[in-house]
Design a protein around this motif. Structure first.
Motif, PDB file in Angstrom:
ATOM      1  N   HIS A  15      36.995  15.799  -8.799  1.00  0.00           N
ATOM      2  CA  HIS A  15      38.387  15.461  -7.253  1.00  0.00           C
ATOM      3  C   HIS A  15      40.143  15.374  -8.112  1.00  0.00           C
ATOM      4  CE1 HIS A  15      35.327  16.576  -4.818  1.00  0.00           C
ATOM      5  NE2 HIS A  15      34.074  16.213  -4.929  1.00  0.00           N
ATOM      6  N   LEU A  34      39.310  14.816   1.075  1.00  0.00           N
ATOM      7  CA  LEU A  34      39.115  15.890   0.785  1.00  0.00           C
ATOM      8  C   LEU A  34      39.105  16.415   3.165  1.00  0.00           C
ATOM      9  CD1 LEU A  34      35.456  17.006  -0.195  1.00  0.00           C
ATOM     10  CD2 LEU A  34      37.766  17.068  -0.815  1.00  0.00           C
ATOM     11  N   CYS A  35      39.571  15.529   3.742  1.00  0.00           N
ATOM     12  CA  CYS A  35      39.799  16.283   5.419  1.00  0.00           C
ATOM     13  C   CYS A  35      40.783  16.240   5.252  1.00  0.00           C
ATOM     14  CB  CYS A  35      38.723  14.214   5.620  1.00  0.00           C
ATOM     15  SG  CYS A  35      38.746  14.160   7.594  1.00  0.00           S
ATOM     16  N   ARG A  36      41.652  14.570   4.577  1.00  0.00           N
ATOM     17  CA  ARG A  36      43.057  15.130   4.654  1.00  0.00           C
ATOM     18  C   ARG A  36      43.754  16.499   4.201  1.00  0.00           C
ATOM     19  NH1 ARG A  36      44.685   9.259   1.584  1.00  0.00           N
ATOM     20  NH2 ARG A  36      44.133   7.731   3.875  1.00  0.00           N
ATOM     21  N   LYS A  37      43.318  17.003   3.391  1.00  0.00           N
ATOM     22  CA  LYS A  37      43.438  18.306   3.029  1.00  0.00           C
ATOM     23  C   LYS A  37      43.225  19.884   3.868  1.00  0.00           C
ATOM     24  CE  LYS A  37      43.667  17.499  -2.201  1.00  0.00           C
ATOM     25  NZ  LYS A  37      42.909  17.302  -3.441  1.00  0.00           N
ATOM     26  N   GLN A  38      42.202  19.240   4.473  1.00  0.00           N
ATOM     27  CA  GLN A  38      41.865  20.690   5.353  1.00  0.00           C
ATOM     28  C   GLN A  38      42.622  19.932   6.565  1.00  0.00           C
ATOM     29  OE1 GLN A  38      36.767  19.317   5.680  1.00  0.00           O
ATOM     30  NE2 GLN A  38      36.857  20.471   3.966  1.00  0.00           N
ATOM     31  N   LYS A  39      42.450  18.818   6.903  1.00  0.00           N
ATOM     32  CA  LYS A  39      43.158  19.304   8.360  1.00  0.00           C
ATOM     33  C   LYS A  39      44.813  18.674   7.991  1.00  0.00           C
ATOM     34  CE  LYS A  39      39.234  18.260  10.661  1.00  0.00           C
ATOM     35  NZ  LYS A  39      38.522  19.253  11.273  1.00  0.00           N
ATOM     36  N   GLU A  45      43.223  12.694  12.449  1.00  0.00           N
ATOM     37  CA  GLU A  45      42.304  13.475  12.486  1.00  0.00           C
ATOM     38  C   GLU A  45      41.236  13.039  11.462  1.00  0.00           C
ATOM     39  OE1 GLU A  45      40.855  16.708  13.646  1.00  0.00           O
ATOM     40  OE2 GLU A  45      42.760  17.265  14.480  1.00  0.00           O
ATOM     41  N   CYS A  46      40.887  12.210  10.601  1.00  0.00           N
ATOM     42  CA  CYS A  46      40.393  10.877   9.646  1.00  0.00           C
ATOM     43  C   CYS A  46      40.631  10.250   9.333  1.00  0.00           C
ATOM     44  CB  CYS A  46      40.915  11.511   8.118  1.00  0.00           C
ATOM     45  SG  CYS A  46      40.661  13.646   7.845  1.00  0.00           S
TER      46      CYS A  46
END
Length: 79
Positions: A15, A34-39, A45-46
């Motif tokens: 990662h 991962l959440c930060r990159k997806q959103k 969002e996270c």
């Protein structure tokens, strides 16, 4: 901190977690990133993941400060 909050070296490498962030809360940082990159780094969002990671970091800080104060107290008693 419990060992369950520490990710393995293979996970951290996969990662691409920087060395400075590989601490007791590293397994909580992976889903947060991962959440930060997806959103697309939207701060609202996270929130849950960020709160969980920040709480772990704070608890680790408090634990280390208590250890340090115990060491200082023991050193003062020796003198």
């Amino acid at each position: 901190m419990a060992a369950s909050t520490t990710a393995s070296q293979e996970e951290l490498k996969a990662h691409r977690v920087p060395l400075a962030w590989r601490d007791q809360c590293s397994s909580l940082l992976i889903p947060l990133n991962l959440c930060r990159k997806q959103k697309l780094y939207k701060p609202w969002e996270c929130e849950h993941e960020r709160h969980t990671y920040d709480k772990c970091q704070y608890d680790d800080y408090v634990r280390r400060m208590k250890e340090l104060s115990k060491l200082k107290l023991a050193a003062a008693e020796e003198e």
